[in-house]
Design an enzyme around this catalytic site. Structure first.
Site, PDB file in Angstrom:
ATOM      1  N   THR A   1       4.580 -19.837   1.531  1.00 40.93           N
ATOM      2  CA  THR A   1       3.514 -19.775   2.517  1.00 40.93           C
ATOM      3  C   THR A   1       2.769 -21.095   2.551  1.00 40.93           C
ATOM      4  O   THR A   1       1.713 -21.244   1.966  1.00 40.93           O
ATOM      5  CB  THR A   1       2.510 -18.647   2.206  1.00 40.93           C
ATOM      6  OG1 THR A   1       2.032 -18.856   0.890  1.00 40.93           O
ATOM      7  CG2 THR A   1       3.147 -17.299   2.314  1.00 40.93           C
TER       8      THR A   1
ATOM      9  N   ARG B   1      -0.771   0.061  -8.925  1.00 40.14           N
ATOM     10  CA  ARG B   1      -0.176   0.241  -7.589  1.00 40.14           C
ATOM     11  C   ARG B   1       1.073   1.138  -7.686  1.00 40.14           C
ATOM     12  O   ARG B   1       1.908   0.963  -8.553  1.00 40.14           O
ATOM     13  CB  ARG B   1       0.210  -1.115  -7.004  1.00 40.14           C
ATOM     14  CG  ARG B   1       0.912  -1.047  -5.641  1.00 40.14           C
ATOM     15  CD  ARG B   1       2.418  -1.127  -5.768  1.00 40.14           C
ATOM     16  NE  ARG B   1       3.095  -1.250  -4.479  1.00 40.14           N
ATOM     17  CZ  ARG B   1       4.411  -1.145  -4.324  1.00 40.14           C
ATOM     18  NH1 ARG B   1       5.178  -0.924  -5.366  1.00 40.14           N
ATOM     19  NH2 ARG B   1       4.956  -1.272  -3.134  1.00 40.14           N
ATOM     20  N   VAL B   2       1.157   2.096  -6.792  1.00 38.21           N
ATOM     21  CA  VAL B   2       2.328   2.968  -6.755  1.00 38.21           C
ATOM     22  C   VAL B   2       3.044   2.717  -5.438  1.00 38.21           C
ATOM     23  O   VAL B   2       2.407   2.662  -4.376  1.00 38.21           O
ATOM     24  CB  VAL B   2       1.906   4.452  -6.873  1.00 38.21           C
ATOM     25  CG1 VAL B   2       3.082   5.371  -6.650  1.00 38.21           C
ATOM     26  CG2 VAL B   2       1.279   4.708  -8.247  1.00 38.21           C
ATOM     27  N   GLY B   3       4.346   2.553  -5.483  1.00 41.04           N
ATOM     28  CA  GLY B   3       5.122   2.313  -4.265  1.00 41.04           C
ATOM     29  C   GLY B   3       5.665   3.602  -3.686  1.00 41.04           C
ATOM     30  O   GLY B   3       5.187   4.699  -3.989  1.00 41.04           O
ATOM     31  N   ASP B   4       6.684   3.459  -2.859  1.00 41.67           N
ATOM     32  CA  ASP B   4       7.255   4.623  -2.175  1.00 41.67           C
ATOM     33  C   ASP B   4       8.263   5.382  -3.048  1.00 41.67           C
ATOM     34  O   ASP B   4       8.534   6.555  -2.798  1.00 41.67           O
ATOM     35  CB  ASP B   4       7.944   4.185  -0.883  1.00 41.67           C
ATOM     36  CG  ASP B   4       9.037   3.148  -1.131  1.00 41.67           C
ATOM     37  OD1 ASP B   4       8.866   2.305  -2.035  1.00 41.67           O
ATOM     38  OD2 ASP B   4      10.060   3.175  -0.422  1.00 41.67           O
TER      39      ASP B   4
HETATM   40  N1  ASP Z   1      10.250   0.135  -2.626  1.00 42.47           N
HETATM   41  C1  ASP Z   1       9.798  -0.429  -3.861  1.00 42.47           C
HETATM   42  C2  ASP Z   1       8.294  -0.396  -3.910  1.00 42.47           C
HETATM   43  O1  ASP Z   1       7.665  -0.679  -2.906  1.00 42.47           O
HETATM   44  C3  ASP Z   1      10.202  -1.834  -4.098  1.00 42.47           C
HETATM   45  C4  ASP Z   1      11.588  -2.202  -3.704  1.00 42.47           C
HETATM   46  O2  ASP Z   1      12.359  -1.393  -3.244  1.00 42.47           O
HETATM   47  O3  ASP Z   1      11.955  -3.347  -3.859  1.00 42.47           O
HETATM   48  O4  ASP Z   1       7.767  -0.164  -4.964  1.00 42.47           O
END
Ligand code: ASP
Length: 403
Positions: free
Chosen positions: A224, A279-282
């Site tokens: 960036t 932080r929690v992802g998907d």
């Molecule tokens: N989907 C995962 C998350 O956001 C990360 C990834 O798939 O690279 O935690």
């Protein structure tokens, strides 16, 4: 859930992508007429993200030995969780902003329509196994943080430091280059030594060597430069005005189908690297990064979890397959749906004559009749499959051609 939105992304890119989709469809899907009895699909099969070629082979072996599909996918992804050289999952996963590896995982079991998940789990390298224990041995769906760790330890899992030397170096490099205003000297601020340097750190047994940054499934390293749009892919570069932002994601999703037509699915990850602790992802969110329905099939995803959580991709894909879409169509339509709902300006950039997303997202789907497929926002993606023909990587459909 029906598709009610017309996609608003770049039409030319979409037309180009449609041609590519047609070309790749034969490679990524086996066309079976709807209603084909499962027996026609030719035995057990498993699909996964590209890092799961070994996992699908293992899962299919276990299915052939008569294991439950949930055990097959969990033991399949375990190969990658145990691999210190894979920096996206389990041992060796890239850490959060504090340098601590925090893992998320979920498992869903079609025959019982039950799920189990853990999030922000520290010090346990096989979160998918812990998620399966949540599924099998509790009345709950999701345990997080300290509670998840205590649950794992009470089932005999041993704590270990998951931060490998490679991951620590990557984290330290990010930390040092994060800001010019803090007290960490970044690459451009350090004085040049007059000879070779010894690392001085506890890990050090031999002279320091530079480790090349790895690329994997996600948006990879984004440069960036001040005032400029992020550049997709490529190694991190520093800018005098503003150091690079390194963002790597990586995850393994794996879904399996037994000879009798039972389905299970699993997603496991160390999440977004350098994430805010907690932080929690998907991946552990059922309906977002992982979902299955024994009457229809399974779906999951890798890539930017935040874009997935707000669109509940996996449940939608399974629903759309239930409404008659092929796995590849449903995944491709989900890519469009995500972009159609993406209103945050910072996640879009202008690239010559087109407006494109700054991240990647990949969807994988498996239908109960044995049809499977996947789609990605960006070209170049592949997925893993194992069926009667063996384990292999195959190209995925996509929306945008990388330039
Ligand atoms: N989907 C995962 C998350 O956001 C990360 C990834 O798939 O690279 O935690």
């Amino acid at each position: 859930m029906g598709m009610t939105h017309q996609p608003t992304f770049d039409r030319r890119a979409f037309l180009a992508a449609s041609t590519a989709l047609a070309a790749s469809a034969a490679a990524t899907s086996r066309e079976l007429p709807r209603g084909t009895p499962y027996a026609a699909a030719g035995g057990p099969l498993a699909i996964a993200s590209l890092n799961g070629v070994r996992s699908v082979a293992r899962a299919v072996d276990l299915l052939r030995e008569g294991y439950d599909p949930a055990d097959a996918v969990v033991q399949g992804v375990r190969i990658v969780e145990d691999d210190p050289n894979d920096d996206s999952v389990g041992l060796g996963g890239l850490p959060n902003a504090d340098g601590v590896v925090e893992l998320d995982a979920s498992v869903m079991h079609g025959p019982t329509h039950k799920s189990g998940a853990v999030a922000s789990l520290r010090n346990i390298k096989n979160p998918a196994q812990v998620a399966l224990l949540v599924l099998r041995r509790t009345d709950h769906c999701l345990l997080v943080g300290e509670g998840a760790l205590r649950f794992a330890k009470s089932h005999g899992f041993r704590e270990e430091d998951l931060l490998t030397e490679h991951a620590r170096r990557e984290w330290m490099h990010w930390r040092e280059n994060m800001s010019l205003d803090d007290d960490w000297l970044n690459d451009s601020e350090r004085d040049t030594p007059v000879g070779k340097t010894w690392d001085l750190l506890p890990w050090q047994a031999s002279p320091a060597k530079d480790t090349a940054p790895r690329t994997n499934d996600g948006p990879n390293f984004r440069d960036t430069p001040a005032g400029g749009a992020p550049v997709e892919g490529g190694p991190p570069k520093k800018s005098a005005a503003r150091p690079y932002i390194m963002e790597v994601t990586g995850t393994i999703h794996c879904a399996a189908l037994t000879e009798k037509g039972d389905v299970a699915s699993c997603t496991t990850t160390s999440g977004l690297n350098w994430k805010i602790p907690g932080r929690v992802g998907d991946s552990p969110i059922i309906g977002a990064g992982n979902y299955c329905d024994n009457d229809i099939g399974a779906a999951g995803s890798t890539g930017r979890g935040e874009a997935n959580i707000v669109t509940l991709a996996a449940a939608r894909i399974v629903d759309w397959m239930g409404a008659g879409q092929t796995p590849e169509e449903a995944c491709r339509n989900m890519c469009k749906y995500v972009l159609d709902h993406m209103k945050e300006k910072r996640l879009w950039r202008t690239e010559g004559d087109r407006r494109t997303p700054t991240f990647d997202l990949k969807f994988y789907a498996l239908r109960k009749d044995g049809l499977w497929g996947g789609a990605s926002l960006w070209s170049g993606g592949q997925m893993a499959v194992c069926d009667a023909k063996g384990a292999r990587a195959v190209p995925m459909a996509y929306l945008y051609e990388r330039r």
